[in-house]
Scaffold this active site. Structure first.
Site, PDB file in Angstrom:
ATOM      1  N   ASP A  18       0.836  -1.203   0.000  1.00 39.16           N
ATOM      2  CA  ASP A  18       0.000   0.000   0.000  1.00 39.16           C
ATOM      3  C   ASP A  18       0.875   1.259   0.000  1.00 39.16           C
ATOM      4  O   ASP A  18       1.994   1.243   0.509  1.00 39.16           O
ATOM      5  CB  ASP A  18      -0.903  -0.035   1.244  1.00 39.16           C
ATOM      6  CG  ASP A  18      -2.072   0.923   1.116  1.00 39.16           C
ATOM      7  OD1 ASP A  18      -2.280   1.494   0.031  1.00 39.16           O
ATOM      8  OD2 ASP A  18      -2.775   1.109   2.122  1.00 39.16           O
ATOM      9  N   HIS A  35       2.690   3.539  -8.920  1.00 43.82           N
ATOM     10  CA  HIS A  35       2.494   2.107  -9.173  1.00 43.82           C
ATOM     11  C   HIS A  35       3.694   1.531  -9.922  1.00 43.82           C
ATOM     12  O   HIS A  35       4.137   0.407  -9.662  1.00 43.82           O
ATOM     13  CB  HIS A  35       1.218   1.878  -9.989  1.00 43.82           C
ATOM     14  CG  HIS A  35      -0.037   2.193  -9.237  1.00 43.82           C
ATOM     15  ND1 HIS A  35      -0.265   1.753  -7.950  1.00 43.82           N
ATOM     16  CD2 HIS A  35      -1.136   2.915  -9.565  1.00 43.82           C
ATOM     17  CE1 HIS A  35      -1.453   2.179  -7.536  1.00 43.82           C
ATOM     18  NE2 HIS A  35      -1.994   2.898  -8.493  1.00 43.82           N
ATOM     19  N   LEU A 129      10.674 -21.192  -5.323  1.00 45.01           N
ATOM     20  CA  LEU A 129       9.888 -20.193  -4.594  1.00 45.01           C
ATOM     21  C   LEU A 129       8.496 -20.155  -5.210  1.00 45.01           C
ATOM     22  O   LEU A 129       8.358 -20.133  -6.436  1.00 45.01           O
ATOM     23  CB  LEU A 129      10.544 -18.812  -4.698  1.00 45.01           C
ATOM     24  CG  LEU A 129       9.893 -17.683  -3.891  1.00 45.01           C
ATOM     25  CD1 LEU A 129      10.936 -16.662  -3.465  1.00 45.01           C
ATOM     26  CD2 LEU A 129       8.798 -16.951  -4.654  1.00 45.01           C
TER      27      LEU A 129
END
Ligand code: FPP
Length: 248
Positions: A18, A35, A129
């Protein structure tokens, strides 16, 4: 930089990324700029998890609620996601990262979905992963979906509701087969869970930092891991019991 104990790393870290918009505003830039920088941190944190040996990373990239943003911003987010999937595939493959989707495929723009499916398919044999991208994801929606699937399986006799357990219910979630998150990180100082991994976070440690996501670099991640390692996880037991288990 904080020192971390490589023998006690979280097995699964989940992040609510955030603060991209606020970061951009502070720099007098538009939200897309924030972003875009957020994607750079995604890349950094993914590499760091690989280096540390953290086996599972979940990123909240687009929530069900994010559809309510101005359509121009929604378009920017889809464009960034598509570009990320395209540009990272070679490295994801080389580093043996397995990409999965948490969320509903409906409503995801077809071109993004095509790219996403391709990356998921191309990386499906890896297990170094697990990178789970929560996209068009909502925790309540995930639980409702699980209940519907469960009812179907019960009606068709595939499962017996009398034997329903937490483990069996978990198999109906998008995270089927993955460990619950040990650590949930939320950047930008908001004390909310925002419909993220509601079932899975039952015993997660939550780490909230005021740092905005585009400023969340290696040092900030290491601080979160160090804080996680300093906590005593009791899972409902007393401190004494936990110490006995550890030493016994
Ligand atoms: C929150 O910041 C961030 C999002 C809603 C999107 C997160 C997406 C990315 C970091 C980029 C794409 C992800 C991947 C995996 C490539 P905000 O806009 O709510 O910030 P604000 O609260 O300061 O306005």
């Amino acid at each position: 930089m904080h020192q971390v104990d490589s023998n006690r790393l979280p097995r699964h870290v989940a992040i609510i990324m955030d603060g991209n918009g606020r970061w951009a505003r502070q720099k007098l830039r538009n939200r897309a700029f924030g972003h875009n920088e957020g994607v750079n941190r995604v890349r950094d944190i993914l590499r760091l998890c690989l280096d540390l040996g953290i086996p599972c990373l979940t990123l909240y990239a687009f929530s069900k609620e994010n559809w309510q943003r101005p359509s121009s911003e929604v378009r920017v987010l889809w464009r960034l996601l598509k570009r990320f999937l395209r540009s990272e595939l070679a490295e994801l493959t080389e580093k043996e990262v397995r990409v999965s989707h948490l969320g509903d495929v409906e409503d995801i723009p077809v071109d993004v979905l095509r790219e996403f499916r391709y990356v998921i398919e191309q990386t499906s044999k890896f297990d170094k992963l697990f990178l789970n991208l929560a996209i068009n994801y909502g925790g309540r929606q995930e639980i409702l979906r699980a209940v519907k699937l469960l009812v179907q399986d019960s009606l068709s006799g595939k499962i017996d509701l009398a034997g329903l357990s937490n483990d069996i219910f978990s198999q109906y979630l998008f995270t089927n087969g993955l460990p619950d998150p040990d650590l949930i990180i939320r950047t930008s100082g908001e004390y909310r869970v925002s419909n993220f991994l509601l079932w899975q976070m039952a015993y997660s440690e939550i780490y909230i930092t005021n740092v905005l996501w585009p400023d969340f670099h290696e040092a900030q991640f290491m601080e979160a891991i160090a804080e996680f390692q300093s906590r005593e996880r009791r899972f409902g037991k007393t401190g004494d019991q936990v110490h006995c288990i550890k030493s016994g």
